[in-house]
Design a protein around this motif. Structure first.
Motif, short mmCIF file in Angstrom:
data_model
loop_
_atom_site.label_atom_id
_atom_site.label_comp_id
_atom_site.label_asym_id
_atom_site.label_seq_id
_atom_site.Cartn_x
_atom_site.Cartn_y
_atom_site.Cartn_z
N LEU A 240 77.94 -104.43 -57.87
CA LEU A 240 78.96 -105.36 -58.35
C LEU A 240 79.05 -106.59 -57.47
O LEU A 240 79.24 -107.72 -57.95
CB LEU A 240 80.31 -104.64 -58.43
CG LEU A 240 80.41 -103.50 -59.45
CD1 LEU A 240 81.77 -102.82 -59.35
CD2 LEU A 240 80.18 -104.01 -60.87
N ASP A 241 78.90 -106.40 -56.16
CA ASP A 241 78.94 -107.54 -55.25
C ASP A 241 77.75 -108.46 -55.47
O ASP A 241 77.89 -109.69 -55.49
CB ASP A 241 78.98 -107.02 -53.81
CG ASP A 241 79.15 -108.15 -52.80
OD1 ASP A 241 80.21 -108.83 -52.86
OD2 ASP A 241 78.23 -108.37 -51.99
N ASP A 242 76.55 -107.87 -55.65
CA ASP A 242 75.37 -108.69 -55.90
C ASP A 242 75.45 -109.42 -57.23
O ASP A 242 74.89 -110.51 -57.40
CB ASP A 242 74.11 -107.82 -55.89
CG ASP A 242 73.80 -107.26 -54.51
OD1 ASP A 242 74.35 -107.80 -53.53
OD2 ASP A 242 73.04 -106.28 -54.41
N THR A 243 76.15 -108.84 -58.19
CA THR A 243 76.29 -109.47 -59.49
C THR A 243 77.39 -110.53 -59.50
O THR A 243 77.53 -111.26 -60.49
CB THR A 243 76.61 -108.38 -60.55
OG1 THR A 243 75.73 -107.27 -60.37
CG2 THR A 243 76.40 -108.90 -61.95
N GLY A 244 78.16 -110.61 -58.44
CA GLY A 244 79.21 -111.62 -58.34
C GLY A 244 80.51 -111.22 -59.00
O GLY A 244 81.32 -112.08 -59.35
N ILE A 245 80.75 -109.92 -59.15
CA ILE A 245 81.96 -109.43 -59.80
C ILE A 245 82.96 -109.02 -58.71
O ILE A 245 82.62 -108.28 -57.79
CB ILE A 245 81.66 -108.23 -60.71
CG1 ILE A 245 80.68 -108.65 -61.82
CG2 ILE A 245 82.93 -107.67 -61.32
CD1 ILE A 245 80.20 -107.50 -62.66
N ASP A 246 84.17 -109.48 -58.85
CA ASP A 246 85.23 -109.15 -57.90
C ASP A 246 85.83 -107.79 -58.29
O ASP A 246 86.30 -107.61 -59.42
CB ASP A 246 86.31 -110.24 -57.93
CG ASP A 246 87.39 -109.99 -56.90
OD1 ASP A 246 87.13 -109.24 -55.94
OD2 ASP A 246 88.50 -110.54 -57.06
#
Length: 454
Positions: free
Chosen positions: A346-352
């Protein structure tokens, strides 16, 4: 007795119980104005059809209250106010049950009468054999064929024995008179699974629905007909010979089709119901694993024996490719959600990630509200035979939730309708909000975002 109708009935009862009692005095006792007593309620011409539709919806959706029933009626074309639906709801004594027992699904076969329902005449036929003996103890067998939609008995042919060639002769004659059905349901009796019979049905283009062995309830319409035949004829008559048995069953079959009211057809005879071909107002059942719309829709409802972080990632990757990437995702602190692999993805995908406070499920209120609806309308009402059946039923329920079930917090629109009115971007690799210089989308080959300059 608070309603004028109840008081009117009470006045009439008093006058019947006490002959000679005047209407004036009975009204004074009950507290009913005489003008109200004499006023007759005018029933609108569309009320019978509305009540019929309400009864169908209440049977189909027992967890719906009158507000959702009103919205569903409005969607299928009835021009009716919510107050009128409430009045009819109270008049008919409808209510949402506070407790409901789990419903045991009838077997696991996809060919059962619950899974594959007849939707029009000649859609699904059911056939079966029923046995009896004459007064000398000789065996008699009847081949019964029933149209599951109209409940008509199409064939009730008696003989000492039936071979596959005899069954084919009956079918050919019936097809010439009645036409060819789309499906025919039966058990696994030797006459039905004979090579000649299966080849004939396959060449005719008829889909054979063989129920699971040892599960007669999956051929419920045929079993119900057989029970009526045995109760009303076979258990009441002693047949002298085959000729008398055929004559009596022919008479009973004609009476069953043309004179005997059928409770599941609103006490019409099967012949009357078939002549009118009453259309259903409810939409056909559909099943979609992923829904490609937006708003308050539920996007994934995936069932499994257990979920690991890798399983969660597979679901997310499929969903992101179809739906696009969200800005935030909220969850509790379950081990699948806080796993290192999931958080890194999720962090690599840019999702908070919005993790709620431990022990505070109300902070994830939308998910909890959805879970409550799922449990109330499906999980507490069904007994799943296996994982395959659980997935099939939840897939259907999810599609119904998104596309047909009115949502009270969306002004009784369905989530799909509300999503369409929001004017969201097209489904696919949905761009995240940017400054107009860079677009970020999910690359199907990698779990990370790819930046492309404009």
């Amino acid at each position: 007795m608070v309603s004028p109708t109840r008081r009117r009935e009470a006045v009439a009862h008093l006058q019947r119980a006490f002959p000679g009692l005047s209407e004036r005095r009975a009204c004074r006792v009950v507290g009913q104005p005489r003008a109200t007593q004499r006023q007759k309620r005018r029933i609108k011409s569309d009320e019978p059809s509305i009540l019929k539709a309400m009864h169908r919806l209440v049977r189909e959706r027992p967890r719906f209250g009158y507000r959702r029933i009103h919205e569903t009626l409005r969607r299928v074309g009835f021009k009716i106010t919510r107050k009128r639906v409430y009045r009819l709801w109270k008049q008919e004594g409808f209510k949402v049950p506070q407790k409901q027992s789990k419903k045991n699904r009838v077997g696991v076969s996809a060919n059962g009468c619950i899974r594959k329902r007849a939707e029009f005449p000649n859609h699904v036929w059911a056939w079966d054999f029923i046995h009896d003996r004459d007064e000398r103890g000789r065996s008699i067998r009847w081949l019964a064929i029933v149209d599951e939609y109209t409940r008509e008995c199409l064939v009730l042919d008696g003989s000492r024995s039936f071979k596959s060639a005899d069954v084919l002769d009956v079918l050919r004659d019936l097809f010439l008179i009645r036409g060819v059905p789309q499906h025919i349901r039966s058990d696994n009796g030797p006459e039905f699974i004979a090579h000649a019979v299966r080849k004939f049905l396959d060449d005719t283009g008829i889909d054979t629905l063989y129920i699971e062995p040892g599960s007669p309830w999956q051929n419920g319409y045929a079993e119900s007909f057989n029970r009526r035949l045995r109760d009303e004829l076979l258990d009441a008559e002693v047949f002298a010979d085959l000729h008398e048995a055929r004559a009596l069953t022919d008479y009973w079959k004609n009476d069953y089709n043309h004179r005997r009211p059928h409770s599941s057809l609103e006490y019409k005879t099967p012949a009357e119901f078939a002549a009118r071909r009453v259309p259903l107002i409810l939409q056909p059942r559909l099943s979609l694993r992923l829904v490609h719309k937006t708003g308050a829709l539920h996007l994934v409802l995936d069932g499994s024996r257990s979920f690991k972080s890798a399983d969660v990632l597979d679901v997310l990757r499929d969903l992101f490719l179809i739906r696009g990437v969200p800005q935030h995702i909220r969850s509790d602190n379950g081990p699948e959600f806080i796993a290192h692999a999931v958080r890194k993805f999720l962090d690599d995908t840019g999702i908070d990630t919005l993790y709620i406070e431990p022990g505070s499920p109300w902070q994830n209120g939308y998910a909890e509200s959805f879970n409550r609806r799922l449990r109330d309308e499906l999980l507490d009402a069904e007994v799943f035979a296996d994982l395959h059946e659980a997935r099939a039923l939840t897939d259907y329920w999810k599609n119904d939730y998104n596309h047909r079930r009115p949502h009270s917090s969306l002004e009784y629109k369905t989530p799909a309708e509300f999503a369409a009115s929001c004017g969201r971007p097209p489904v696919g690799a949905t761009p995240l909000p940017t400054d107009g210089r860079t677009t970020r989308t999910l690359d199907p080959s990698t779990p990370t975002l790819v930046e492309a300059g404009t």
